[in-house]
Design a protein around this motif. Structure first.
Motif, PDB file in Angstrom:
ATOM      1  N   LYS A 113      23.950 -58.707  -2.329  1.00  0.00           N
ATOM      2  CA  LYS A 113      24.452 -57.456  -1.754  1.00  0.00           C
ATOM      3  C   LYS A 113      23.375 -56.768  -0.909  1.00  0.00           C
ATOM      4  O   LYS A 113      23.658 -56.258   0.176  1.00  0.00           O
ATOM      5  N   ILE A 173      22.689 -56.551  12.495  1.00  0.00           N
ATOM      6  CA  ILE A 173      23.745 -56.855  13.469  1.00  0.00           C
ATOM      7  C   ILE A 173      24.183 -55.565  14.179  1.00  0.00           C
ATOM      8  O   ILE A 173      24.300 -55.522  15.403  1.00  0.00           O
ATOM      9  N   GLY A 174      24.406 -54.513  13.403  1.00  0.00           N
ATOM     10  CA  GLY A 174      24.802 -53.232  13.988  1.00  0.00           C
ATOM     11  C   GLY A 174      23.733 -52.657  14.900  1.00  0.00           C
ATOM     12  O   GLY A 174      24.038 -52.105  15.966  1.00  0.00           O
ATOM     13  N   GLY A 193      26.117 -65.915   5.915  1.00  0.00           N
ATOM     14  CA  GLY A 193      26.000 -65.077   4.722  1.00  0.00           C
ATOM     15  C   GLY A 193      26.997 -65.467   3.653  1.00  0.00           C
ATOM     16  O   GLY A 193      26.660 -65.543   2.464  1.00  0.00           O
ATOM     17  N   GLN A 226      21.403 -57.477   6.597  1.00  0.00           N
ATOM     18  CA  GLN A 226      21.990 -58.278   7.677  1.00  0.00           C
ATOM     19  C   GLN A 226      22.982 -57.448   8.483  1.00  0.00           C
ATOM     20  O   GLN A 226      22.972 -57.493   9.715  1.00  0.00           O
ATOM     21  N   THR A 227      23.824 -56.700   7.802  1.00  0.00           N
ATOM     22  CA  THR A 227      24.803 -55.853   8.486  1.00  0.00           C
ATOM     23  C   THR A 227      24.095 -54.804   9.337  1.00  0.00           C
ATOM     24  O   THR A 227      24.486 -54.542  10.485  1.00  0.00           O
ATOM     25  N   PHE A 228      23.040 -54.221   8.782  1.00  0.00           N
ATOM     26  CA  PHE A 228      22.247 -53.253   9.546  1.00  0.00           C
ATOM     27  C   PHE A 228      21.658 -53.892  10.798  1.00  0.00           C
ATOM     28  O   PHE A 228      21.706 -53.305  11.885  1.00  0.00           O
ATOM     29  N   GLU A 254      20.866 -58.243   0.622  1.00  0.00           N
ATOM     30  CA  GLU A 254      20.709 -59.032   1.848  1.00  0.00           C
ATOM     31  C   GLU A 254      21.843 -58.749   2.814  1.00  0.00           C
ATOM     32  O   GLU A 254      21.619 -58.670   4.029  1.00  0.00           O
ATOM     33  N   TRP A 255      23.066 -58.562   2.304  1.00  0.00           N
ATOM     34  CA  TRP A 255      24.196 -58.192   3.156  1.00  0.00           C
ATOM     35  C   TRP A 255      23.934 -56.854   3.848  1.00  0.00           C
ATOM     36  O   TRP A 255      24.249 -56.685   5.030  1.00  0.00           O
ATOM     37  N   LEU A 256      23.381 -55.921   3.105  1.00  0.00           N
ATOM     38  CA  LEU A 256      23.093 -54.608   3.701  1.00  0.00           C
ATOM     39  C   LEU A 256      22.119 -54.736   4.863  1.00  0.00           C
ATOM     40  O   LEU A 256      22.345 -54.167   5.939  1.00  0.00           O
ATOM     41  N   GLY A 266      26.171 -62.574  15.685  1.00  0.00           N
ATOM     42  CA  GLY A 266      26.578 -61.764  14.533  1.00  0.00           C
ATOM     43  C   GLY A 266      27.650 -62.450  13.708  1.00  0.00           C
ATOM     44  O   GLY A 266      27.608 -62.441  12.468  1.00  0.00           O
ATOM     45  N   THR A 295      27.239 -63.848   9.921  1.00  0.00           N
ATOM     46  CA  THR A 295      28.177 -63.419   8.884  1.00  0.00           C
ATOM     47  C   THR A 295      28.739 -64.625   8.151  1.00  0.00           C
ATOM     48  O   THR A 295      28.814 -64.635   6.908  1.00  0.00           O
TER      49      THR A 295
END
Length: 124
Positions: A55, A65-66, A48, A61-63, A57-59, A41, A45
């Motif tokens: 933005k 990882i979480g 990224g 990717q963050t999803f 793609e960040w959403l 993760g 990050t």
């Protein structure tokens, strides 16, 4: 020491957050599978930021990882409970643990797909 529930809204929520944070730290500090997922993760990050992903793609990717961290934590909890209830090998406990591990597999495949969709066009 007996557990006493705090029924007040603010202090009860603060205690819940404190317990959740302690649990997350214990998970990362003691479980090898979570250590690996947490490290991946962090690497993703950094990637990224390096590749300046969008933005959206960040959403995703963050999803991803979480999702992985959460499902891995639940899998660990299931395994710990199963081992506590039945420390010796038992076929039914093994079946339960395999199902929990399978849920991590589905989350991992999803995260890999998200990573490929984001980074493959950048790298190619």
């Amino acid at each position: 020491m007996e557990f006493q529930k705090d029924n007040t809204f603010v202090t009860g929520r603060l205690k819940s957050v404190t317990y959740a944070f302690k649990g997350a730290v214990k998970l990362i500090a003691t479980e090898h599978s979570i250590m690996v997922q947490f490290s991946i993760g962090i690497i993703m990050t950094i990637a990224g930021f390096y590749f300046n992903i969008s933005k959206t793609e960040w959403l995703f990717q963050t999803f991803a990882i979480g999702l992985i961290m959460s499902i891995e934590g639940l899998n660990t909890a299931v395994e710990k409970i199963a081992d506590f209830i039945h420390p010796n090998y038992h076929e039914r406990i093994g079946f339960i643990k395999d199902i929990a591990a399978g849920s991590v597999f589905f989350a991992a495949i999803t995260a890999i797909a998200i990573g490929l969709i984001i980074y493959l066009p950048i790298l190619l």
